[in-house]
Design an enzyme around this catalytic site. Structure first.
Site, PDB file in Angstrom:
ATOM      1  N   GLY A 157       0.559  -1.493   0.000  1.00 29.79           N
ATOM      2  CA  GLY A 157       0.149  -0.102   0.022  1.00 29.79           C
ATOM      3  C   GLY A 157       0.789   1.480   0.009  1.00 29.79           C
ATOM      4  O   GLY A 157       2.003   1.273   0.656  1.00 29.79           O
TER       5      GLY A 157
ATOM      6  N   ARG B 187       1.711  -4.710  -5.423  1.00 30.19           N
ATOM      7  CA  ARG B 187       1.527  -6.136  -4.976  1.00 30.19           C
ATOM      8  C   ARG B 187       1.834  -6.696  -6.244  1.00 30.19           C
ATOM      9  O   ARG B 187       1.737  -6.777  -7.939  1.00 30.19           O
ATOM     10  CB  ARG B 187      -0.050  -6.903  -4.737  1.00 30.19           C
TER      11      ARG B 187
ATOM     12  N   ASP C 207       4.905  -4.954   5.845  1.00 29.58           N
ATOM     13  CA  ASP C 207       5.480  -5.929   6.818  1.00 29.58           C
ATOM     14  C   ASP C 207       5.078  -7.911   6.077  1.00 29.58           C
ATOM     15  O   ASP C 207       6.169  -7.896   5.913  1.00 29.58           O
ATOM     16  CB  ASP C 207       4.407  -6.265   8.097  1.00 29.58           C
TER      17      ASP C 207
ATOM     18  N   THR D 202       4.299   2.922   5.638  1.00 25.00           N
ATOM     19  CA  THR D 202       2.039   2.674   6.153  1.00 25.00           C
ATOM     20  C   THR D 202       1.674   3.324   6.965  1.00 25.00           C
ATOM     21  O   THR D 202       2.273   3.565   7.682  1.00 25.00           O
ATOM     22  CB  THR D 202       2.430   1.120   6.239  1.00 25.00           C
TER      23      THR D 202
ATOM     24  N   ASP E 219      -0.779   2.643   8.217  1.00 16.45           N
ATOM     25  CA  ASP E 219      -1.237   1.893   9.538  1.00 16.45           C
ATOM     26  C   ASP E 219      -0.251   1.943  10.779  1.00 16.45           C
ATOM     27  O   ASP E 219      -1.534   1.527  11.457  1.00 16.45           O
ATOM     28  CB  ASP E 219      -1.963   0.710   8.625  1.00 16.45           C
TER      29      ASP E 219
ATOM     30  N   ASP F 241       1.304   0.151  11.815  1.00 16.94           N
ATOM     31  CA  ASP F 241       1.266  -1.900  12.947  1.00 16.94           C
ATOM     32  C   ASP F 241       2.166  -2.527  12.813  1.00 16.94           C
ATOM     33  O   ASP F 241       2.481  -3.510  13.170  1.00 16.94           O
ATOM     34  CB  ASP F 241      -0.093  -2.055  12.033  1.00 16.94           C
TER      35      ASP F 241
ATOM     36  N   ARG G  72      -7.312  -2.164   7.976  1.00 19.73           N
ATOM     37  CA  ARG G  72      -7.394  -3.118   7.876  1.00 19.73           C
ATOM     38  C   ARG G  72      -7.558  -3.994   9.108  1.00 19.73           C
ATOM     39  O   ARG G  72      -8.512  -4.806  10.040  1.00 19.73           O
ATOM     40  CB  ARG G  72      -7.608  -4.155   6.478  1.00 19.73           C
TER      41      ARG G  72
HETATM   42  P1  ADP Z   1       2.100  -4.219   2.844  1.00 22.27           P
HETATM   43  O1  ADP Z   1       4.020  -4.025   2.456  1.00 22.27           O
HETATM   44  O2  ADP Z   1       1.732  -2.667   2.497  1.00 22.27           O
HETATM   45  O3  ADP Z   1       1.621  -5.066   4.106  1.00 22.27           O
HETATM   46  P2  ADP Z   1       1.514  -7.236   1.245  1.00 22.27           P
HETATM   47  O4  ADP Z   1       0.994  -7.618   2.644  1.00 22.27           O
HETATM   48  O5  ADP Z   1       0.823  -6.891  -0.567  1.00 22.27           O
HETATM   49  O6  ADP Z   1       1.436  -5.300   1.485  1.00 22.27           O
HETATM   50  O7  ADP Z   1       2.997  -7.431   0.156  1.00 22.27           O
HETATM   51  C1  ADP Z   1       3.160  -6.257  -0.677  1.00 22.27           C
HETATM   52  C2  ADP Z   1       4.229  -7.589  -1.791  1.00 22.27           C
HETATM   53  O8  ADP Z   1       5.800  -7.940  -1.123  1.00 22.27           O
HETATM   54  C3  ADP Z   1       3.697  -8.369  -2.322  1.00 22.27           C
HETATM   55  O9  ADP Z   1       2.808  -8.276  -3.149  1.00 22.27           O
HETATM   56  C4  ADP Z   1       4.563  -9.961  -2.815  1.00 22.27           C
HETATM   57  O10 ADP Z   1       4.891  -9.208  -3.363  1.00 22.27           O
HETATM   58  C5  ADP Z   1       5.259  -9.570  -0.800  1.00 22.27           C
HETATM   59  N1  ADP Z   1       5.390 -10.689  -0.390  1.00 22.27           N
HETATM   60  C6  ADP Z   1       5.006 -10.140   0.618  1.00 22.27           C
HETATM   61  N2  ADP Z   1       4.677 -11.967   1.332  1.00 22.27           N
HETATM   62  C7  ADP Z   1       5.641 -12.412   0.833  1.00 22.27           C
HETATM   63  C8  ADP Z   1       6.155 -13.766   0.957  1.00 22.27           C
HETATM   64  N3  ADP Z   1       6.153 -13.922   2.374  1.00 22.27           N
HETATM   65  N4  ADP Z   1       6.945 -14.118  -0.562  1.00 22.27           N
HETATM   66  C9  ADP Z   1       6.991 -13.606  -1.303  1.00 22.27           C
HETATM   67  N5  ADP Z   1       6.733 -12.541  -1.486  1.00 22.27           N
HETATM   68  C10 ADP Z   1       6.025 -11.103  -0.303  1.00 22.27           C
END
Ligand code: ADP
Length: 328
Positions: free
Chosen positions: A16, A77, A108, A131, A133, A135, A177
């Protein structure tokens, strides 16, 4: 600590978006160049690494962006990055340019990806908490939170004016969220009667009882701030129950939505993004690898990525007590 020399740094924003990401990119680029390193921008989060959308950045690449919301590198993502094949392609694209250090600005989830990648391909990664958030444990601030919460406060103040003019109850949904920080901070700052967050079970019966008691006292202007991820449901769900139990109350819903992500970053967000971006490069240079750069008690604080992806920031009980007492 690692004594491996980092000479070429890649920087990306992932997950995000949050206001202040541009200020962080600027700090990473300019600090890298100051130290004589090459620096590369990766477009659209991990997608750019997988699809080879990577370009060399100069000082001018980050001119006139410190005040802009969003991210000049775009964010996304990436499905491919969850798969080993995708990450291998990403690694090959970094390798052919000699990129041997990475700064990932995101939440995270993005740190999870960075951690995996660094373990598999031995590329040191630094995470910057970007972020709205807030969090993430190990830091008092995340890039974008202050701006988002100020946007929410400004909007809720405006809603209060119209609520007051019509003696209405407003149920306002803010972003979050899995985390209630925007709700908690903006709710306290705007004098909300109730703040409903995912970290606490919502006792809707006691919310109704308190509104009924206030109705008897002719306290007619009430604001309820709900985090979108509250386990009871969002603002619409709360409004449904209020209307059912208190048919005489003029209850309205307002969902603030994506305005909370946009806009020019606040002074605090620009400042922390600049400090974190600077220290991310220092970490890569001094061998402090695979950490998230945070700020605690106004000092830089480094959390191993392993821990940063596990721990969530905890809601302070005292804050919940303050909400209750000040709304009475
Ligand atoms: P945020 O960083 O805002 O928490 P996401 O949870 O969507 O957002 O994670 C962002 C991107 O990081 C994902 O679309 C993916 O490409 C990568 N990612 C997240 N978790 C994993 C994982 N366990 N293994 C590999 N890539 C990951």
């Amino acid at each position: 600590m690692s004594d491996r020399k980092v000479t070429k740094i890649g920087v990306l924003t992932s997950g995000g978006d949050s206001p202040g990401m541009n200020a962080a990119i600027r700090a990473v680029v300019r600090t890298s160049l100051y130290h004589g390193l090459e620096v590369y921008g990766v477009l659209r989060g991990y997608n750019g690494m997988v699809e080879d959308d990577i370009f060399k950045m100069e000082s001018r690449s980050v001119a006139n962006i410190i005040q802009r919301g969003g991210t000049i590198l775009k964010t996304a993502r990436s499905k491919d990055f969850y798969e080993y094949d995708g990450r291998k392609r990403a690694y090959d694209n970094l390798k052919k340019r000699g990129i041997n250090g990475l700064v990932v600005i995101g939440g995270d989830g993005s740190f999870n990806g960075a951690l995996r990648f660094s373990k598999e391909f031995d590329i040191p990664c630094i995470g910057l908490p970007g972020t709205i958030d807030k969090d993430i444990a190990g830091t008092d601030f995340t890039i974008g939170f202050d701006t988002a919460v100020n946007t929410a406060v400004e909007a809720i103040d405006k809603i209060r004016d119209t609520a007051d003019a019509h003696d209405r109850l407003f149920i306002i949904e803010v972003m979050g969220r899995d985390a209630g920080y925007i709700a908690l901070h903006s709710g306290i700052a705007t004098g909300a009667e109730h703040i409903l967050i995912p970290e606490r079970k919502t006792d809707i019966e006691s919310v109704i009882a308190s509104l009924q008691e206030k109705e008897k006292r002719k306290k007619l202007v009430n604001l309820i701030v709900v985090a979108e991820g509250d386990e009871f449901g969002g603002a619409e769900q709360v409004a449904r129950v209020v209307k059912e139990k208190m048919p005489n109350v003029d209850a309205r819903v307002c969902i603030l939505g994506h305005i909370q992500r946009g806009g020019s970053p606040s002074c605090i967000d620009r400042l922390i993004a600049s400090r974190m971006g600077y220290h991310a490069v220092e970490c890569l240079l001094t061998g402090k690898h695979n950490v998230m750069v945070g700020i605690q008690n106004n000092k830089m604080h480094y959390t191993p990525l392993e821990n940063a992806v596990k721990a969530k920031q905890k809601i302070n009980e005292e804050w919940m007590r303050i909400v209750k007492i000040l709304a009475s």
